[in-house]
Design a protein around this motif. Structure first.
Motif, PDB file in Angstrom:
ATOM      1  N   UNK A  38      45.345  35.840  41.416  1.00  0.00           N
ATOM      2  CA  UNK A  38      43.906  36.124  41.168  1.00  0.00           C
ATOM      3  C   UNK A  38      43.603  37.640  41.436  1.00  0.00           C
ATOM      4  N   UNK A  39      42.681  37.894  40.542  1.00  0.00           N
ATOM      5  CA  UNK A  39      42.292  39.435  40.632  1.00  0.00           C
ATOM      6  C   UNK A  39      40.729  39.424  40.562  1.00  0.00           C
ATOM      7  N   UNK A  40      40.418  39.991  41.913  1.00  0.00           N
ATOM      8  CA  UNK A  40      38.946  40.218  42.137  1.00  0.00           C
ATOM      9  C   UNK A  40      38.477  41.501  41.374  1.00  0.00           C
ATOM     10  N   UNK A  43      39.718  45.026  42.720  1.00  0.00           N
ATOM     11  CA  UNK A  43      41.061  44.872  43.421  1.00  0.00           C
ATOM     12  C   UNK A  43      42.234  44.554  42.517  1.00  0.00           C
ATOM     13  N   UNK A  44      43.300  44.681  43.401  1.00  0.00           N
ATOM     14  CA  UNK A  44      44.640  44.565  42.804  1.00  0.00           C
ATOM     15  C   UNK A  44      44.791  42.933  42.470  1.00  0.00           C
ATOM     16  N   UNK A  45      45.791  42.572  41.698  1.00  0.00           N
ATOM     17  CA  UNK A  45      46.043  41.142  41.519  1.00  0.00           C
ATOM     18  C   UNK A  45      46.933  40.653  42.809  1.00  0.00           C
ATOM     19  N   UNK A  90      36.396  34.265  44.626  1.00  0.00           N
ATOM     20  CA  UNK A  90      35.984  34.675  43.222  1.00  0.00           C
ATOM     21  C   UNK A  90      36.806  35.572  42.677  1.00  0.00           C
ATOM     22  N   UNK A  91      37.217  35.386  41.231  1.00  0.00           N
ATOM     23  CA  UNK A  91      38.158  36.230  40.638  1.00  0.00           C
ATOM     24  C   UNK A  91      38.368  35.422  39.474  1.00  0.00           C
ATOM     25  N   UNK A  92      39.629  36.267  38.708  1.00  0.00           N
ATOM     26  CA  UNK A  92      40.013  35.680  37.549  1.00  0.00           C
ATOM     27  C   UNK A  92      41.475  34.995  38.077  1.00  0.00           C
ATOM     28  N   UNK A  93      41.690  33.775  37.910  1.00  0.00           N
ATOM     29  CA  UNK A  93      42.776  33.278  38.224  1.00  0.00           C
ATOM     30  C   UNK A  93      43.795  33.100  36.806  1.00  0.00           C
ATOM     31  N   UNK A  94      45.111  33.627  37.183  1.00  0.00           N
ATOM     32  CA  UNK A  94      46.185  33.618  36.077  1.00  0.00           C
ATOM     33  C   UNK A  94      47.508  32.751  36.448  1.00  0.00           C
TER      34      UNK A  94
END
Length: 122
Positions: A38-40, A43-45, A90-94
């Motif tokens: 994840x990447x908020x 912030x770093x992944x 919260x963030x983008x989850x890859x």
């Protein structure tokens, strides 16, 4: 060509749950490990959870006891059950997969999905 397609992100209140899924397709001989990063914003992944083909799992400390990663080897799928969600989740989850594309090559490569947004409101 290998594709990873994620699904299941969304908006949820703190304390709620979401289930992310990722399906790998294309030229796949074997998958060593699948995981979720994840990447908020700003912030770093970071690695959230990973599972090997043998079922060994690992988690970042902040999600232990709340998130569970599972895998369907036959379908080349990985899932992330997220419970007791917090705003800091919260963030983008890859989705990530480490795999061999063909039987004739021992080369192992990492592939990424396009990401799915998870937003936890307080």
């Amino acid at each position: 060509q290998v594709q990873l397609v994620e699904s299941g992100g969304g908006l949820v209140q703190a304390g709620g749950s979401l289930r992310l899924s990722c399906a790998a397709s294309g030229s796949i001989f074997s998958i060593s490990a699948m995981g979720w990063y994840r990447q908020a914003q700003g912030k770093q992944r970071e690695l959230v959870a990973m599972i090997t083909s043998g079922g060994t799992t690992s988690y970042v400390d902040s999600v232990k006891g709340r998130f569970t990663i599972s895998r369907e080897n036959v379908n080349n799928m990985v899932h992330l059950q997220m419970n007791s969600l917090k705003p800091e989740d919260t963030g983008t989850y890859y989705c990530n997969a480490v795999l061999r594309a063909t039987m004739t090559s021992s080369r192992v490569s990492a592939y990424w999905g396009q990401g799915t947004q998870v937003t936890v409101s307080s």
